[in-house]
Design an enzyme around this catalytic site. Structure first.
Site, PDB file in Angstrom:
ATOM      1  N   CYS A 262       0.801  -1.236   0.000  1.00  7.61           N
ATOM      2  CA  CYS A 262       0.000   0.000   0.000  1.00  7.61           C
ATOM      3  C   CYS A 262       0.829   1.279   0.000  1.00  7.61           C
ATOM      4  O   CYS A 262       0.804   2.030  -0.966  1.00  7.61           O
ATOM      5  CB  CYS A 262      -0.948   0.008   1.192  1.00  7.61           C
ATOM      6  SG  CYS A 262      -2.238  -1.227   1.026  1.00  7.61           S
ATOM      7  N   ARG A 332       5.514  -7.949  -0.744  1.00  9.45           N
ATOM      8  CA  ARG A 332       5.428  -6.920  -1.784  1.00  9.45           C
ATOM      9  C   ARG A 332       6.224  -5.699  -1.336  1.00  9.45           C
ATOM     10  O   ARG A 332       6.036  -5.179  -0.243  1.00  9.45           O
ATOM     11  CB  ARG A 332       3.963  -6.532  -2.040  1.00  9.45           C
ATOM     12  CG  ARG A 332       3.203  -7.576  -2.828  1.00  9.45           C
ATOM     13  CD  ARG A 332       1.753  -7.212  -2.981  1.00  9.45           C
ATOM     14  NE  ARG A 332       1.054  -7.237  -1.686  1.00  9.45           N
ATOM     15  CZ  ARG A 332      -0.177  -6.766  -1.485  1.00  9.45           C
ATOM     16  NH1 ARG A 332      -0.847  -6.226  -2.478  1.00  9.45           N
ATOM     17  NH2 ARG A 332      -0.735  -6.847  -0.293  1.00  9.45           N
TER      18      ARG A 332
HETATM   19  C1  UDX Z   1      -1.009   0.687   5.609  1.00  9.38           C
HETATM   20  C2  UDX Z   1      -1.863   1.662   6.411  1.00  9.38           C
HETATM   21  O1  UDX Z   1      -1.417   1.704   7.777  1.00  9.38           O
HETATM   22  C3  UDX Z   1      -3.318   1.246   6.348  1.00  9.38           C
HETATM   23  O2  UDX Z   1      -4.138   2.181   7.035  1.00  9.38           O
HETATM   24  C4  UDX Z   1      -3.736   1.169   4.882  1.00  9.38           C
HETATM   25  O3  UDX Z   1      -5.078   0.733   4.778  1.00  9.38           O
HETATM   26  C5  UDX Z   1      -2.840   0.225   4.121  1.00  9.38           C
HETATM   27  O4  UDX Z   1      -1.463   0.624   4.274  1.00  9.38           O
HETATM   28  P1  UDX Z   1      -0.030  -1.761   6.051  1.00  9.38           P
HETATM   29  O5  UDX Z   1       0.529  -1.724   4.669  1.00  9.38           O
HETATM   30  O6  UDX Z   1      -0.681  -3.009   6.550  1.00  9.38           O
HETATM   31  O7  UDX Z   1      -1.091  -0.585   6.254  1.00  9.38           O
HETATM   32  O8  UDX Z   1       1.209  -1.481   7.023  1.00  9.38           O
HETATM   33  P2  UDX Z   1       1.619  -0.435   8.169  1.00  9.38           P
HETATM   34  O9  UDX Z   1       1.390  -1.015   9.478  1.00  9.38           O
HETATM   35  O10 UDX Z   1       1.067   0.907   7.884  1.00  9.38           O
HETATM   36  O11 UDX Z   1       3.199  -0.414   7.916  1.00  9.38           O
HETATM   37  C6  UDX Z   1       3.718   0.013   6.655  1.00  9.38           C
HETATM   38  C7  UDX Z   1       5.223  -0.068   6.648  1.00  9.38           C
HETATM   39  O12 UDX Z   1       5.774   0.963   7.449  1.00  9.38           O
HETATM   40  C8  UDX Z   1       5.832  -1.375   7.163  1.00  9.38           C
HETATM   41  O13 UDX Z   1       6.865  -1.760   6.281  1.00  9.38           O
HETATM   42  C9  UDX Z   1       6.374  -1.009   8.526  1.00  9.38           C
HETATM   43  O14 UDX Z   1       7.477  -1.796   8.877  1.00  9.38           O
HETATM   44  C10 UDX Z   1       6.774   0.446   8.288  1.00  9.38           C
HETATM   45  N1  UDX Z   1       6.806   1.258   9.527  1.00  9.38           N
HETATM   46  C11 UDX Z   1       5.665   1.461  10.243  1.00  9.38           C
HETATM   47  C12 UDX Z   1       7.985   1.857   9.932  1.00  9.38           C
HETATM   48  O15 UDX Z   1       9.036   1.709   9.296  1.00  9.38           O
HETATM   49  N2  UDX Z   1       7.980   2.631  11.070  1.00  9.38           N
HETATM   50  C13 UDX Z   1       6.865   2.841  11.795  1.00  9.38           C
HETATM   51  O16 UDX Z   1       6.948   3.565  12.799  1.00  9.38           O
HETATM   52  C14 UDX Z   1       5.668   2.232  11.378  1.00  9.38           C
END
Ligand code: UDX
Length: 435
Positions: A262, A332
Site C-alpha cells: 500500500c 510486496r
Molecule cells: C497501511 C496503512 O497503515 C493502512 O491504514 C492502509 O489501509 C494500508 O497501508 P499496512 O501496509 O498493513 O497498512 O502497514 P503499516 O502497518 O502501515 O506499515 C507500513 C510499513 O511501514 C511497514 O513496512 C512497517 O514496517 C513500516 N513502519 C511502520 C515503519 O518503518 N515505522 C513505523 O513507525 C511504522
C-alpha cells in the site's frame, strides 16, 4: 443483507469473512479459480491472524461462499468493489484495469435499488467516473465510495472495529446511506464516527492518510540520517518528541523504512494523479519521502559491509525477517527482502529466514538461500541482519545465539533490540540512526 464482494485478495477476502461474521449473506467473487477453491476450503491465501477461524465459521454457517461466477451477484442488494489497484509497470500511476472490469462485469446484474460500494484505493475522480457509467446502464443503482484503512496483521479487527467510516456519495442520497448504515450497524452502534462527504473527498481521505503515515516514517528516518552524522540517538529523539501529544510516538519507529502493498504504491499514484490534475507541486515532497525511504535500504547494506570489515565478498550473512512487517507473509516491496537480495548480489552468501514469508520470498528471489530454521540461518554467520521485527527475534537470547554464529555481530535494521543487553553479551551491535 445479501452482499457480494468482488475481488477476494487481502481486502476482499477479509471483508467478505467479516461481513458474514456480522450476520450478512455473502458471496465473494474472484477471477482466480485457485484462490476461490482455497477460500471455499477455509484456507486463507495469505497469513492473517484471525482469518482461518472467521472463514471456517462463515463457511459452516452457510452465510459465506466464494465463486468465480459473477452472475452470483445477481441476487445481492449490495456489491463491494475490493479489487486491487497496483502500480502500473514503469509508471507511478495506479492501474485501474481491475476496477474497471469489475464494474463492467457487474453492470448486467445491477437492478433498481442496488448499491455499489467502492473500497479499493483509487485516484481521485474515479468514483465520479464510475458513478456516471453505472447510471448510464442502471439508473436506479447508487454508488458510495467507502475507503478501507485496514492494516495487515490487524485486518480483521480493523474491519470489524474501524477508527472511522467514510462515505463518499452524491448529495441527498439518504437511501444509500441508510443501507450502508445497516451493514455497519455493529460498528456504528459501538460509536464509530461516520463521515459523509462527496466522492472526491472520500477518495482523497484514503491517500492523504497513507501519505501522512509515509511522511511520518520518512521524517523520523531523515532524523536518523542526521543522528548518524552527529552521534545522536534517533530512538531517544523519537521518544522525546513523541511525548508531545501533537506529534505522538506512533509511526515514529526509525529503521529500514516502509514497504508493503500500500504505502509505496499509494504515494506514487497520488503524485501521478496530482500531476495529471495540475497540482504536482503540492506533492513534490512525497518524492523526497520516497527517496528517504529508499536510502535506508542502501544505508543498511553499507552497515553490513562496514561490520564485515569493508567487503561483503564471501561473507556468510544471516537475514532474520523477510516480510514487509511482522505478523504478515507479504513481501510486496518488502525492504527486508530487497536488502537480502542486494547483499547476495554484492557477493555475500546469504541464508534468510522468516516465520511466515519464506515461501513468498522464494517465489520472488529463487536465487537466495532460505531456511525455515532460525538456527540453520544463523549457524556460522559472520553477521546477522535483523530486518523484520517479529516478536521471536526481539526475544532472542544474545548469549545462546553467540554459541551458533562465527562472529557475534548484529545489525538491527528495525531498532527493536536493546543495545546495552546485546553489547554486554559480547556482541558488536549496530543500528540505523544510533551511535
Ligand atoms: C497501511 C496503512 O497503515 C493502512 O491504514 C492502509 O489501509 C494500508 O497501508 P499496512 O501496509 O498493513 O497498512 O502497514 P503499516 O502497518 O502501515 O506499515 C507500513 C510499513 O511501514 C511497514 O513496512 C512497517 O514496517 C513500516 N513502519 C511502520 C515503519 O518503518 N515505522 C513505523 O513507525 C511504522
Amino acid at each position: 443483507m445479501r452482499i457480494s464482494v468482488i475481488g477476494c485478495g487481502y481486502l476482499g477476502a477479509v471483508h467478505a469473512a467479516c461481513m458474514a461474521d456480522l450476520g450478512h449473506d455473502v458471496v465473494g467473487i474472484d477471477v482466480d479459480a485457485g484462490k476461490v477453491a482455497l477460500l471455499n476450503d477455509g484456507i486463507p491465501p495469505f497469513f492473517e491472524p484471525g482469518m482461518p477461524g472467521l472463514l471456517t465459521s462463515g463457511l459452516s454457517s452457510g452465510r459465506l461462499i466464494f465463486t468465480t461466477d459473477i452472475s452470483a451477484a445477481a441476487d445481492c442488494e449490495v456489491h463491494f468493489l475490493a479489487v486491487g489497484t497496483p502500480q502500473r509497470k514503469n509508471e507511478n500511476a495506479a492501474d485501474l484495469r481491475f476496477v474497471d472490469s469489475a464494474v463492467e462485469n457487474l453492470l448486467p446484474y445491477l437492478g433498481p435499488g442496488a448499491l455499489v460500494v467502492g473500497k479499493s484505493t483509487v485516484p481521485v475522480g474515479t468514483a465520479a467516473r464510475l458513478n456516471a457509467r453505472i447510471h448510464e446502464i442502471s439508473p436506479g443503482t447508487s454508488l458510495i465510495w467507502n475507503p478501507e484503512f485496514l492494516r495487515e496483521g490487524f485486518a480483521v479487527a480493523d474491519t470489524l472495529s474501524p477508527d472511522r467510516l467514510v462515505y463518499g456519495l452524491e448529495p441527498g442520497n439518504d437511501a444509500a446511506v441508510h443501507i450502508l448504515d445497516e451493514i455497519y450497524a455493529a460498528a456504528l452502534g459501538a460509536g464509530t464516527p461516520r463521515i459523509t462527504t462527496d466522492f472526491a473527498t472520500s477518495e482523497l481521505v484514503k491517500v492523504a492518510a497513507n501519505a501522512f503515515l509515509a511522511t511520518k516514517i520518512s521524517f523520523i528516518n531523515a532524523m536518523a540520517e542526521v543522528c548518524e552524522v552527529s552521534g545522536a540517538d534517533v530512538v531517544e529523539l523519537a521518544d522525546a518528541i513523541g511525548h508531545d501529544s501533537r506529534i505522538g510516538r506512533r509511526f515514529l519507529n526509525a529503521g529500514l523504512g516502509f514497504g508493503g502493498g500500500c504505502l509505496p504504491k499509494d504515494i506514487r499514484a497520488f503524485m501521478a494523479r496530482a500531476g495529471e490534475l495540475g497540482a504536482d507541486q503540492a506533492l513534490t515532497f512525497l518524492r523526497e519521502v520516497d527517496s528517504i525511504n529508499m536510502r535506508r535500504r542502501s544505508r543498511t547494506i553499507d552497515l553490513a559491509r562496514e561490520v564485515c570489515g569493508g567487503s561483503l565478498l564471501g561473507k556468510r550473512i544471516a537475514v532474520l525477517g523477510l516480510a514487509f512487517k511482522p505478523n504478515s507473509d507479504d513481501v510486496r516491496d518488502s525492504p527486508a527482502l530487497s536488502v537480502a537480495a542486494q547483499l547476495q548480489l554484492q557477493g555475500a552468501s546469504v541464508v534468510a529466514t522468516d516465520p511466515k514469508a519464506v515461501e513468498n520470498s522464494a517465489k520472488r528471489f529463487p536465487e537466495l538461500v532460505f531456511s525455515d530454521s532460525l538456527e540453520d540461518a544463523v549457524r556460522d554467520a559472520d553477521a546477522i541482519m535483523l530486518l523484520t521485527e517479529w516478536q521471536q527475534y526481539v526475544d532472542l537470547d544474545p548469549y545462546e545465539l553467540a554459541n551458533l554464529v562465527a562472529a557475534p555481530i548484529i545489525v538491527d535494521g528495525r531498532n527493536c533490540l536493546d543495545p546495552g543487553k546485546w553489547r554486554s553479551a559480547g556482541w558488536t551491535y549496530r543500528a540505523l540512526g544510533r551511535p
